[in-house]
Write a protein that holds these residues in place. Sequence first.
Motif, PDB file in Angstrom:
ATOM      1  N   PHE A 239    -108.592  -1.168 -40.346  1.00 43.74           N
ATOM      2  CA  PHE A 239    -109.335  -0.813 -41.564  1.00 43.74           C
ATOM      3  C   PHE A 239    -108.817  -1.603 -42.762  1.00 43.74           C
ATOM      4  O   PHE A 239    -109.579  -2.141 -43.560  1.00 43.74           O
ATOM      5  CB  PHE A 239    -109.226   0.693 -41.799  1.00 43.74           C
ATOM      6  N   ALA A 240    -107.479  -1.702 -42.875  1.00 47.03           N
ATOM      7  CA  ALA A 240    -106.864  -2.458 -43.979  1.00 47.03           C
ATOM      8  C   ALA A 240    -107.224  -3.934 -43.875  1.00 47.03           C
ATOM      9  O   ALA A 240    -107.506  -4.591 -44.885  1.00 47.03           O
ATOM     10  CB  ALA A 240    -105.353  -2.266 -43.964  1.00 47.03           C
TER      11      ALA A 240
ATOM     12  N   VAL B 112    -109.162  -6.211 -46.647  1.00 44.76           N
ATOM     13  CA  VAL B 112    -108.629  -7.487 -47.156  1.00 44.76           C
ATOM     14  C   VAL B 112    -109.654  -8.597 -46.956  1.00 44.76           C
ATOM     15  O   VAL B 112    -109.902  -9.409 -47.868  1.00 44.76           O
ATOM     16  CB  VAL B 112    -107.289  -7.835 -46.465  1.00 44.76           C
ATOM     17  N   VAL B 113    -110.277  -8.663 -45.778  1.00 45.50           N
ATOM     18  CA  VAL B 113    -111.301  -9.685 -45.504  1.00 45.50           C
ATOM     19  C   VAL B 113    -112.487  -9.519 -46.442  1.00 45.50           C
ATOM     20  O   VAL B 113    -113.009 -10.497 -46.993  1.00 45.50           O
ATOM     21  CB  VAL B 113    -111.742  -9.617 -44.021  1.00 45.50           C
ATOM     22  N   ALA B 114    -112.891  -8.260 -46.676  1.00 44.45           N
ATOM     23  CA  ALA B 114    -114.021  -8.003 -47.576  1.00 44.45           C
ATOM     24  C   ALA B 114    -113.687  -8.428 -49.004  1.00 44.45           C
ATOM     25  O   ALA B 114    -114.504  -9.048 -49.692  1.00 44.45           O
ATOM     26  CB  ALA B 114    -114.403  -6.527 -47.532  1.00 44.45           C
ATOM     27  N   LEU B 115    -112.466  -8.100 -49.459  1.00 46.47           N
ATOM     28  CA  LEU B 115    -112.053  -8.501 -50.807  1.00 46.47           C
ATOM     29  C   LEU B 115    -112.001 -10.021 -50.938  1.00 46.47           C
ATOM     30  O   LEU B 115    -112.420 -10.592 -51.951  1.00 46.47           O
ATOM     31  CB  LEU B 115    -110.692  -7.894 -51.158  1.00 46.47           C
ATOM     32  N   PHE B 116    -111.495 -10.683 -49.905  1.00 48.32           N
ATOM     33  CA  PHE B 116    -111.426 -12.135 -49.904  1.00 48.32           C
ATOM     34  C   PHE B 116    -112.846 -12.727 -49.985  1.00 48.32           C
ATOM     35  O   PHE B 116    -113.085 -13.675 -50.749  1.00 48.32           O
ATOM     36  CB  PHE B 116    -110.704 -12.618 -48.642  1.00 48.32           C
ATOM     37  N   ALA B 117    -113.775 -12.159 -49.238  1.00 51.92           N
ATOM     38  CA  ALA B 117    -115.161 -12.634 -49.263  1.00 51.92           C
ATOM     39  C   ALA B 117    -115.782 -12.430 -50.645  1.00 51.92           C
ATOM     40  O   ALA B 117    -116.527 -13.284 -51.144  1.00 51.92           O
ATOM     41  CB  ALA B 117    -115.976 -11.908 -48.194  1.00 51.92           C
ATOM     42  N   VAL B 118    -115.465 -11.290 -51.267  1.00 58.89           N
ATOM     43  CA  VAL B 118    -115.986 -11.023 -52.613  1.00 58.89           C
ATOM     44  C   VAL B 118    -115.442 -12.029 -53.612  1.00 58.89           C
ATOM     45  O   VAL B 118    -116.176 -12.559 -54.450  1.00 58.89           O
ATOM     46  CB  VAL B 118    -115.648  -9.569 -53.043  1.00 58.89           C
TER      47      VAL B 118
END
Length: 199
Positions: free
Chosen positions: A9-10, A14-20
Amino acid sequence: MGWIRKFGFAKAIVVALFAVVIAVLEFPGQINDFLAELPLAREHWVEAHQWTGMYSSFPEGVTNMEDLKLSSGSDVVLNLNYSEERHDIDGYIYSETFLGRGLLYPNLMLHGTPSILWPNSLKLKVFDVVRGRLIDIDELTIKRDGPDGIVTVSSNGPLLRHTLRLSPSEHLTEDDLDFRSLLERARDNTRDSDTSATD
């Protein structure tokens, strides 16, 4: 097993934040690219360059004028120019009949912007410059009407008495039109009459 889920989940966060972050950094550039290409796409869709040219009811070199059903009783000439830099159209409308309606010039200026919603129709403001001031006179509606470049021209005000049907006129030039004002013509006529009187 639970820590594996938490770690997954973490990792997803992190991947989602990086993509954003990447999207935020790239998005302005994409917007700028889109805005830079927009006028070209708009021009291609509207085909605004096709408006450029002179239009009259008596085009030289056209043999099938009767088939075109032009407004043969009219001396109105349109000259339209599309600017690729400004993405608008300007030009003039010319007619000797304007002189008999209280106007000092046979030609009046035109300006308008092609609409992406109505690519085959133009709304052009008719105006003149009097003593350094812009004077609105009328508004023209010009519509493409057929494959031969024929246009119909109507006005919202009193400038044109009825709708005109005009054709592109490739051989017509500005030298064929007399742009002098009524006052200039009156002065020329006075000079001519003075010259003939002295002779």
